[in-house]
Design an enzyme around this catalytic site. Structure first.
Site, PDB file in Angstrom:
ATOM      1  N   GLU B  58     -26.588 -11.791   7.464  1.00 21.43           N
ATOM      2  CA  GLU B  58     -25.710 -11.136   6.483  1.00 21.43           C
ATOM      3  C   GLU B  58     -24.356 -11.833   6.395  1.00 21.43           C
ATOM      4  OE1 GLU B  58     -27.299  -9.786   9.088  1.00 21.43           O
ATOM      5  OE2 GLU B  58     -27.477  -7.613   8.890  1.00 21.43           O
ATOM      6  N   CYS B  86     -26.074  -4.569  11.717  1.00 26.19           N
ATOM      7  CA  CYS B  86     -25.378  -4.132  12.936  1.00 26.19           C
ATOM      8  C   CYS B  86     -23.934  -3.753  12.588  1.00 26.19           C
ATOM      9  CB  CYS B  86     -25.399  -5.255  13.977  1.00 26.19           C
ATOM     10  SG  CYS B  86     -24.257  -6.619  13.614  1.00 26.19           S
TER      11      CYS B  86
END
Lengths: 149, 149
Positions: B58, B86
């Site tokens: 990401e 996360c």
């Protein structure tokens, strides 16, 4: 005995990084990472210069420290950062398993403490070191920015 | 009418990125970012290759998308990622003000949902798209890794 390499000593180095960010028109946050009382990485906020929200001081210091060490875990390292880390940076510090985080000024709205970001169980965190200096630099930045617009 | 550019279509692209990570011996997580049904950024986990805990799929996709757009905010963009982000990645997504996050498999232990990472009020999040495929790839990775050690 006087210990020259205390938290204040290294926070001053982080503040120098924050001042470098200020000079570049960046929100003035700076960081250094140490191991055995030696600075192994430095970074300052570059989100405007790099047009990248991920370019916080801590993120760059983590990448630089891993590069220096040749390993991605920062188990024996301490991060000194002029502002309490945000969720992103605290999340990165979680993965790094860093030993210690020392911040300067609190960030009540966007800092990891009030937002309850999970740190690694091996990580200690403390703050308030040169907090007034860090805070004054931030305030000066936003006042100057407001006057320019 | 059939909509060819649905969430499954773009999640397949993210899965291709995850497979590329797998081939490189990386925990297989992949991501793409779209705007107006067009992929503008791709990324896959490179934490081992780069020796850098910040090199999640990401994070790289956010940096690449900002680079493509010439701006650091991803207001009109959607992130497709094979695993629930996360804390670090969700924290970066917070700063990016991204419009939408679509994840594949849940990450109960380290994902942003159970850890209550704050997303931007403008950001929608949904998941479960090709979750089984994403999950199967992760399981295959850890089984193979165990057998090699």
């Amino acid at each position: 005995m006087i210990e020259p390499f205390d938290d204040t000593y290294f926070m001053k180095k982080a503040l120098q990084e924050a001042e470098a960010a200020f000079e570049q028109g960046e929100i003035p946050v700076g960081a250094v990472i140490t191991i055995d009382n030696r600075v192994i990485a430095r970074g300052h906020n570059l989100t405007e210069t790099l047009t990248d929200v991920t370019a916080h001081a801590e993120m760059q210091a983590i990448t630089a420290a891993s590069n220096f060490l040749g390993g991605k875990y920062l188990n024996k390292c301490t991060l000194y950062v002029t502002l309490e880390p945000c969720q992103m940076c605290a999340g990165a510090l979680y993965w790094s398993q860093i030993s210690k985080i020392v911040y300067g000024a609190r960030d009540e709205a966007r800092g990891c403490i009030n937002l309850n970001t999970k740190l690694h169980p091996k990580t200690e965190i403390s703050g308030g070191v040169l907090a007034e200096e860090a805070s004054a630099l931030m305030k000066r930045f936003f006042v100057e920015k407001r006057n320019l617009n």
